[in-house]
Design a protein around this motif. Structure first.
Motif, PDB file in Angstrom:
ATOM      1  N   PHE A   8       0.926  -1.322   0.082  1.00  9.34           N
ATOM      2  CA  PHE A   8      -0.193   0.002  -0.025  1.00  9.34           C
ATOM      3  C   PHE A   8       0.887   1.200  -0.119  1.00  9.34           C
ATOM      4  CE2 PHE A   8      -2.273  -3.665   1.518  1.00  9.34           C
ATOM      5  CZ  PHE A   8      -3.629  -3.411   1.058  1.00  9.34           C
ATOM      6  N   LEU A  10       1.899   5.315  -0.567  1.00  6.23           N
ATOM      7  CA  LEU A  10       1.352   6.722  -0.454  1.00  6.23           C
ATOM      8  C   LEU A  10       1.890   7.632  -1.560  1.00  6.23           C
ATOM      9  CD1 LEU A  10       2.128   7.073   3.165  1.00  6.23           C
ATOM     10  CD2 LEU A  10      -0.199   6.481   2.442  1.00  6.23           C
ATOM     11  N   HIS A  13       0.573   8.238  -7.724  1.00  3.63           N
ATOM     12  CA  HIS A  13       0.615   6.955  -8.100  1.00  3.63           C
ATOM     13  C   HIS A  13       1.714   6.346  -9.040  1.00  3.63           C
ATOM     14  CE1 HIS A  13      -3.767   6.344  -6.656  1.00  3.63           C
ATOM     15  NE2 HIS A  13      -2.817   6.836  -5.527  1.00  3.63           N
ATOM     16  N   VAL A  70      -6.480   0.729  -6.734  1.00  8.84           N
ATOM     17  CA  VAL A  70      -6.611   1.964  -5.678  1.00  8.84           C
ATOM     18  C   VAL A  70      -7.508   1.291  -4.646  1.00  8.84           C
ATOM     19  CG1 VAL A  70      -7.124   4.165  -5.127  1.00  8.84           C
ATOM     20  CG2 VAL A  70      -6.083   3.619  -7.608  1.00  8.84           C
ATOM     21  N   GLU A  73      -9.027   4.165   0.596  1.00  7.06           N
ATOM     22  CA  GLU A  73      -8.269   5.411   1.183  1.00  7.06           C
ATOM     23  C   GLU A  73      -7.746   6.151   0.216  1.00  7.06           C
ATOM     24  OE1 GLU A  73      -6.098   4.426   4.532  1.00  7.06           O
ATOM     25  OE2 GLU A  73      -7.387   2.806   5.078  1.00  7.06           O
ATOM     26  N   ARG A  75      -5.031   5.109  -1.529  1.00  7.66           N
ATOM     27  CA  ARG A  75      -3.626   4.468  -1.957  1.00  7.66           C
ATOM     28  C   ARG A  75      -3.466   3.793  -2.845  1.00  7.66           C
ATOM     29  NH1 ARG A  75      -2.775   2.237   3.884  1.00  7.66           N
ATOM     30  NH2 ARG A  75      -4.551   0.799   3.253  1.00  7.66           N
ATOM     31  N   VAL A 119       7.084   6.047   1.050  1.00 11.25           N
ATOM     32  CA  VAL A 119       5.980   5.900   0.528  1.00 11.25           C
ATOM     33  C   VAL A 119       5.156   4.601   0.886  1.00 11.25           C
ATOM     34  CG1 VAL A 119       6.474   7.330  -1.543  1.00 11.25           C
ATOM     35  CG2 VAL A 119       6.820   4.709  -1.701  1.00 11.25           C
ATOM     36  N   ALA A 121       3.111   2.542   3.204  1.00  3.04           N
ATOM     37  CA  ALA A 121       2.202   2.736   4.436  1.00  3.04           C
ATOM     38  C   ALA A 121       1.846   1.408   4.995  1.00  3.04           C
ATOM     39  CB  ALA A 121       0.669   3.229   3.784  1.00  3.04           C
TER      40      ALA A 121
END
Length: 127
Positions: A8, A10, A13, A70, A73, A75, A119, A121
């Motif tokens: 995941f 952050l 993209h 995606v 959230e 992400r 990046v 998460a």
């Protein structure tokens, strides 16, 4: 043995997709795009693996895909996938173990690169 690993990510993209592709390339994979917008990563020689099986050594062929989606959230989720039967078909029990090791090393490399870039998460192994 995990069959997939979700990362995941952050931030931007496209930048995250490039980070994943670059990590695969720096780990010896040839990376191409899939029709669905994901990645196909290949390393080793198919011919050597067919002829020598697990004894192909560094030339043992492995391939993984990365699908992008995606989450709720917003992400980016990069899902590293492996073909569970592929290693066993190419080299029996030893081939399956080689494929598993390569998969784990690749997942660890992506996690480390994403963490270092700030990046990552979350990271979840799927069975």
């Amino acid at each position: 043995m995990a069959s997939a690993h979700d990362f995941f990510l952050l931030g931007d993209h496209e930048a995250a997709k490039h980070l994943v592709a670059g990590t695969l390339q720096s780990n010896g994979f040839t990376v191409t795009s899939t029709p669905s917008g994901g990645l196909l990563a290949k390393r080793g020689s198919t011919a050597a693996t067919v002829w020598l099986g697990a004894m192909a050594g560094k030339n043992f062929h492995v391939s993984f895909t990365v699908d992008f989606m995606v989450d709720q959230e917003g992400r980016l989720v990069a899902r590293l996938n492996r073909n569970m039967a592929g290693g066993a078909l190419k080299g029996g029990v030893i081939g399956a173990a080689k494929t598993d090791t390569a998969f784990q090393e690749t997942a660890n490399a992506i996690a480390a690169a994403a963490h270092q870039a700030g990046v990552l998460a979350e990271s979840i192994s799927q069975n």
